[in-house]
Motif scaffolding. Structure first.
Motif, PDB file in Angstrom:
ATOM      1  N   ALA A  19       0.831  -1.205   0.000  1.00  0.00           N
ATOM      2  CA  ALA A  19       0.000   0.000   0.000  1.00  0.00           C
ATOM      3  C   ALA A  19       0.868   1.257   0.000  1.00  0.00           C
ATOM      4  O   ALA A  19       0.451   2.300  -0.492  1.00  0.00           O
ATOM      5  CB  ALA A  19      -0.941  -0.002   1.204  1.00  0.00           C
ATOM      6  N   ASP A  20       2.091   1.146   0.544  1.00  0.00           N
ATOM      7  CA  ASP A  20       2.992   2.300   0.567  1.00  0.00           C
ATOM      8  C   ASP A  20       3.500   2.638  -0.824  1.00  0.00           C
ATOM      9  O   ASP A  20       3.480   3.791  -1.238  1.00  0.00           O
ATOM     10  CB  ASP A  20       4.190   2.026   1.485  1.00  0.00           C
ATOM     11  N   HIS A  21       3.971   1.606  -1.551  1.00  0.00           N
ATOM     12  CA  HIS A  21       4.465   1.809  -2.909  1.00  0.00           C
ATOM     13  C   HIS A  21       4.719   0.444  -3.538  1.00  0.00           C
ATOM     14  O   HIS A  21       4.945  -0.540  -2.835  1.00  0.00           O
ATOM     15  CB  HIS A  21       5.737   2.669  -2.936  1.00  0.00           C
ATOM     16  N   PRO A  22       4.689   0.386  -4.873  1.00  0.00           N
ATOM     17  CA  PRO A  22       4.970  -0.888  -5.546  1.00  0.00           C
ATOM     18  C   PRO A  22       6.399  -1.358  -5.245  1.00  0.00           C
ATOM     19  O   PRO A  22       7.298  -0.547  -5.047  1.00  0.00           O
ATOM     20  CB  PRO A  22       4.815  -0.559  -7.033  1.00  0.00           C
ATOM     21  N   MET A  23       6.571  -2.671  -5.201  1.00  0.00           N
ATOM     22  CA  MET A  23       7.887  -3.249  -4.924  1.00  0.00           C
ATOM     23  C   MET A  23       8.054  -4.525  -5.721  1.00  0.00           C
ATOM     24  O   MET A  23       7.073  -5.193  -6.023  1.00  0.00           O
ATOM     25  CB  MET A  23       8.018  -3.636  -3.445  1.00  0.00           C
ATOM     26  N   HIS A  24       9.305  -4.864  -6.008  1.00  0.00           N
ATOM     27  CA  HIS A  24       9.553  -6.188  -6.567  1.00  0.00           C
ATOM     28  C   HIS A  24       9.717  -7.149  -5.391  1.00  0.00           C
ATOM     29  O   HIS A  24       9.866  -6.732  -4.237  1.00  0.00           O
ATOM     30  CB  HIS A  24      10.717  -6.215  -7.553  1.00  0.00           C
ATOM     31  N   GLY A  25       9.657  -8.431  -5.669  1.00  0.00           N
ATOM     32  CA  GLY A  25       9.645  -9.444  -4.615  1.00  0.00           C
ATOM     33  C   GLY A  25      10.799  -9.338  -3.648  1.00  0.00           C
ATOM     34  O   GLY A  25      10.621  -9.461  -2.429  1.00  0.00           O
ATOM     35  N   TYR A  26      11.994  -9.106  -4.162  1.00  0.00           N
ATOM     36  CA  TYR A  26      13.155  -9.005  -3.284  1.00  0.00           C
ATOM     37  C   TYR A  26      13.020  -7.808  -2.343  1.00  0.00           C
ATOM     38  O   TYR A  26      13.410  -7.873  -1.178  1.00  0.00           O
ATOM     39  CB  TYR A  26      14.438  -8.914  -4.112  1.00  0.00           C
ATOM     40  N   GLU A  27      12.457  -6.696  -2.839  1.00  0.00           N
ATOM     41  CA  GLU A  27      12.225  -5.532  -1.978  1.00  0.00           C
ATOM     42  C   GLU A  27      11.235  -5.864  -0.866  1.00  0.00           C
ATOM     43  O   GLU A  27      11.395  -5.393   0.260  1.00  0.00           O
ATOM     44  CB  GLU A  27      11.689  -4.354  -2.790  1.00  0.00           C
ATOM     45  N   VAL A  28      10.223  -6.670  -1.176  1.00  0.00           N
ATOM     46  CA  VAL A  28       9.252  -7.085  -0.164  1.00  0.00           C
ATOM     47  C   VAL A  28       9.973  -7.897   0.916  1.00  0.00           C
ATOM     48  O   VAL A  28       9.780  -7.679   2.119  1.00  0.00           O
ATOM     49  CB  VAL A  28       8.098  -7.899  -0.797  1.00  0.00           C
ATOM     50  N   ILE A  29      10.817  -8.826   0.490  1.00  0.00           N
ATOM     51  CA  ILE A  29      11.569  -9.654   1.432  1.00  0.00           C
ATOM     52  C   ILE A  29      12.473  -8.767   2.293  1.00  0.00           C
ATOM     53  O   ILE A  29      12.537  -8.929   3.518  1.00  0.00           O
ATOM     54  CB  ILE A  29      12.378 -10.729   0.684  1.00  0.00           C
ATOM     55  N   GLN A  30      13.152  -7.804   1.664  1.00  0.00           N
ATOM     56  CA  GLN A  30      14.015  -6.883   2.410  1.00  0.00           C
ATOM     57  C   GLN A  30      13.208  -6.037   3.395  1.00  0.00           C
ATOM     58  O   GLN A  30      13.642  -5.815   4.523  1.00  0.00           O
ATOM     59  CB  GLN A  30      14.761  -5.962   1.457  1.00  0.00           C
ATOM     60  N   ALA A  31      12.035  -5.547   2.963  1.00  0.00           N
ATOM     61  CA  ALA A  31      11.199  -4.721   3.837  1.00  0.00           C
ATOM     62  C   ALA A  31      10.764  -5.512   5.069  1.00  0.00           C
ATOM     63  O   ALA A  31      10.756  -4.987   6.183  1.00  0.00           O
ATOM     64  CB  ALA A  31       9.980  -4.198   3.076  1.00  0.00           C
ATOM     65  N   LEU A  32      10.410  -6.782   4.864  1.00  0.00           N
ATOM     66  CA  LEU A  32      10.047  -7.619   6.002  1.00  0.00           C
ATOM     67  C   LEU A  32      11.259  -7.846   6.909  1.00  0.00           C
ATOM     68  O   LEU A  32      11.142  -7.768   8.141  1.00  0.00           O
ATOM     69  CB  LEU A  32       9.481  -8.956   5.531  1.00  0.00           C
ATOM     70  N   GLY A  33      12.409  -8.101   6.310  1.00  0.00           N
ATOM     71  CA  GLY A  33      13.625  -8.284   7.103  1.00  0.00           C
ATOM     72  C   GLY A  33      13.967  -7.049   7.918  1.00  0.00           C
ATOM     73  O   GLY A  33      14.330  -7.152   9.093  1.00  0.00           O
TER      74      GLY A  33
END
Length: 190
Positions: A19-33
């Protein structure tokens, strides 16, 4: 250790992140980390299937940008977040509790490793001067570490349960007395 996310919560949390901004899968994994301070980093095998399921449900869309696939929340995904806004607070509270629990576990492990290292160094120094074999950590030390981890996990679970009850307005003043009495009874029984 209990799971980081309860059933279905990672799915909802992925929508929150997107919802904040589009991301690629690796960015999603990094954001969770990053959200978990590095104590939990989901695998690609955990994140990508959930993103695919969200896409199948029409809650996210994906576009290919060179070699990367970028995921973005759809209007249906935003509507899902709006409809489940009350659950998001519980998920965030659960994430906070998970972060604390994981950090407690890391802290305990680091503390154990430091104590073990100090003991090994002391034993090595003593062994060098007396030529006696070094001692092996006792069974009691192992049991104590397990007890400390169990207490830490119990504390985090009770804290999460009490926060949920407080959020729902079902936390009464008698809870403090019952908790103190129960804990004191348990302490005396040990």
């Amino acid at each position: 250790m209990s799971p980081v996310f309860a059933h279905g919560q990672l799915r909802l949390y992925l929508l929150v992140l997107l919802a904040d901004h589009p991301m690629h899968g690796y960015e999603v994994i990094q954001a969770l980390g990053e959200r978990f301070g590095g104590t939990y980093v989901p695998s690609a095998g955990t994140v990508y299937p959930r993103l695919a399921k969200l896409e199948d449900e029409g809650l996210v869309s994906k576009t290919v940008d060179g070699r990367k696939t970028v995921y973005a929340i759809t209007e249906a995904g935003r509507a899902e977040l709006t409809a489940r806004a009350d659950e998001i607070a519980d998920v965030e509270s659960g994430v906070n509790d998970s972060v604390r629990s994981l950090a407690d576990g890391v802290r305990a492990s680091v503390g154990d490793a430091m104590r073990s290292l100090r003991a090994d160094l002391a034993a090595s120094a003593q062994g060098a001067s007396t030529e006696e074999p070094t001692s092996v950590p006792s069974e009691s030390a192992r049991v104590l570490r397990e007890l400390e981890m169990a207490l830490s996990s119990f504390r985090q679970q009770v804290r999460a349960d009490l926060r949920r009850r407080a959020t729902r307005g079902t936390l009464g003043a008698d809870t403090v007395t019952r908790l103190r009495d129960g804990l004191e009874a348990l302490r005396r029984s040990l």
